[in-house]
Write an enzyme that holds these catalytic residues in place. Structure first.
Site, PDB file in Angstrom:
ATOM      1  N   TYR A  71       0.828  -1.206   0.000  1.00  0.00           N
ATOM      2  CA  TYR A  71       0.000   0.000   0.000  1.00  0.00           C
ATOM      3  C   TYR A  71       0.866   1.262   0.000  1.00  0.00           C
ATOM      4  O   TYR A  71       0.455   2.299  -0.518  1.00  0.00           O
ATOM      5  CB  TYR A  71      -0.947  -0.009   1.202  1.00  0.00           C
ATOM      6  CG  TYR A  71      -2.122  -0.934   1.009  1.00  0.00           C
ATOM      7  CD1 TYR A  71      -3.293  -0.484   0.420  1.00  0.00           C
ATOM      8  CD2 TYR A  71      -2.055  -2.267   1.406  1.00  0.00           C
ATOM      9  CE1 TYR A  71      -4.374  -1.330   0.236  1.00  0.00           C
ATOM     10  CE2 TYR A  71      -3.133  -3.127   1.224  1.00  0.00           C
ATOM     11  CZ  TYR A  71      -4.284  -2.657   0.635  1.00  0.00           C
ATOM     12  OH  TYR A  71      -5.355  -3.501   0.442  1.00  0.00           O
TER      13      TYR A  71
ATOM     14  N   GLU B 213      -7.690  -7.559   5.343  1.00  0.00           N
ATOM     15  CA  GLU B 213      -6.842  -8.605   4.778  1.00  0.00           C
ATOM     16  C   GLU B 213      -6.055  -9.336   5.857  1.00  0.00           C
ATOM     17  O   GLU B 213      -5.862 -10.558   5.778  1.00  0.00           O
ATOM     18  CB  GLU B 213      -5.932  -7.983   3.723  1.00  0.00           C
ATOM     19  CG  GLU B 213      -6.717  -7.546   2.483  1.00  0.00           C
ATOM     20  CD  GLU B 213      -6.097  -6.390   1.725  1.00  0.00           C
ATOM     21  OE1 GLU B 213      -4.866  -6.170   1.873  1.00  0.00           O
ATOM     22  OE2 GLU B 213      -6.824  -5.694   0.994  1.00  0.00           O
TER      23      GLU B 213
END
Length: 409
Positions: free
Chosen positions: A110, A153
């Protein structure tokens, strides 16, 4: 543009000052979002060519579908933050989280996305437009969305009993079945008898990795079509033919041409949120088109294995009976259930498109949809027109699903 946001710092809402900036700049960002995402992917893949080679779907990149999906997800999430009255994007986030887990995405990635996305925003809009105030507000939007996904996640990895990203397994094909429709079913088991393949929920999918001739490892998701509890996983693949400017399916073609019983395959653990509640007793309506029948087959296999007495209505649209994937399997499974009916629409046989007004739809039921973009739009509109509550409709689309992200139901 830099960020002070760390993935360990969890924020839950957009501060008022940031919200005002987002409201003011959302139209500008929205007007340029396609250009921003194009610049983003160009920069990302220039700096990290391995991501395009081994992670991202090259076919979706060629068609521009992935770019549109990213644009839609960011715009949808930002719009909800500044207007909480809009539908919450929880379904969007859940689908993205499960897809990321199936690809082995980790929190560190990310930061890579952030770097190139915000560089693209500055390049497209200009440094004079992206002031420190504007940068800080959009930075917060990004990390609100990113940390929500990172947490989701992490939970999915923990539930699977693996470290983040450690989802890949070596499997062996024990059987290949070529369906009359042209689809091929592959049944696999673990290559390591000491580490059997895990169980799964009906409706989930796995990613399958293909080592292509140019050295790339491309990943695609395929629904599981067998019943749980066997330590084997089965998935069906329809070969994607080049048409209307879209390229031939790299992975589907590779599987059809190269993989048979005895061959090795790299797969991932099962993920996916288009699953049924095994404790529910409400009627089920399974609606599909084309290869979208596969998650419905997995659900039907589970219902048959558990001798379910849930009322089940199975609706499928296709070009013809011959093109209907796993048609005999669906017919047999419907026949094995106590209270189940099958209705089909075959265009080549004069049936036209699926028309739900011809049916008496149960109001208190769970509806599951899987198929192409246009099909899902049409069916969902028909369901809403019939008075079916939006929260009773669940869907899966094995392509970036930008139109679904801003749905009003």
């Amino acid at each position: 543009m830099t960020t002070a946001q760390d993935s360990t710092h969890r924020v839950t809402e957009l501060e008022q000052a940031h919200a005002e900036v987002i409201r003011a700049t959302l139209p500008l960002v929205g007007a340029h979002i396609d250009q921003i995402t194009q610049v983003f992917y160009r920069g990302l893949f220039t700096a990290h060519p391995d991501l395009l080679r081994d992670r991202f779907n090259r076919g979706n990149q060629t068609r521009g579908a992935q770019q549109r999906a990213l644009a839609a997800s960011i715009a949808t999430y930002a719009s909800h933050l500044v207007d909480p009255a809009l539908p919450h994007p929880r379904e969007l986030l859940s689908r993205i989280g499960h897809k990321h887990a199936s690809l082995g995405v980790t929190a560190a990635e990310y930061h890579i996305v952030h770097e190139h996305l915000f560089a693209a925003i500055v390049e497209v809009l200009g440094a004079e437009t992206v002031t420190a105030e504007v940068a800080a507000a959009w930075d917060r939007v990004y990390w609100l969305m990113a940390t929500t996904l990172i947490d989701l996640e992490a939970k999915l990895y923990a539930e699977a009993g693996v470290a983040p990203g450690e989802v890949f397994r070596e499997a062996r094909v024990v059987r290949r079945i070529d369906d009359p429709s042209g689809a091929a079913t592959f049944i696999v088991e673990s290559a390591d008898p000491a580490q059997p393949l895990p169980d799964f929920l009906p409706g989930q999918y796995i990613s399958v990795g293909a080592q292509l001739p140019d050295g790339a490892r491309q990943l695609r998701q395929y629904s599981l079509i067998n019943r749980p509890g066997t330590h084997r996983l089965a998935f069906a693949v329809r070969r994607v033919i080049a048409a209307d400017g879209s390229p031939e399916g790299e992975v589907s073609s590779w599987l059809h041409e190269n993989v048979s019983a005895g061959d090795a395959l790299q797969i991932t653990l099962p993920f996916g949120d288009l699953t049924i509640d095994p404790d529910a007793t409400t009627p089920l309506v399974l609606i599909s088109a084309g290869i979208g029948v596969t998650p419905m087959v997995g659900i039907l296999e589970y219902l048959a294995a558990t001798a379910s007495d849930r009322r089940t209505l199975v609706l499928h649209a296709d070009r013809s009976a011959a093109a209907h994937p796993l048609r005999d399997t669906v017919t047999d499974l419907v026949g094995a259930l106590r209270d189940s009916k099958l209705r089909t629409w075959y265009r080549a046989e004069g049936h036209g498109l699926m028309d739900l007004s011809e049916l008496e739809l149960p109001q208190h039921a769970d509806y599951y949809l899987c198929g192409g973009n246009g099909f899902l739009q049409a069916v969902r509109s028909q369901l809403l027109a019939a008075g079916i509550p939006g929260d009773s409709v669940h869907f899966e689309l094995f392509a970036p699903n930008d139109w679904l992200l801003s749905r009003s139901g």
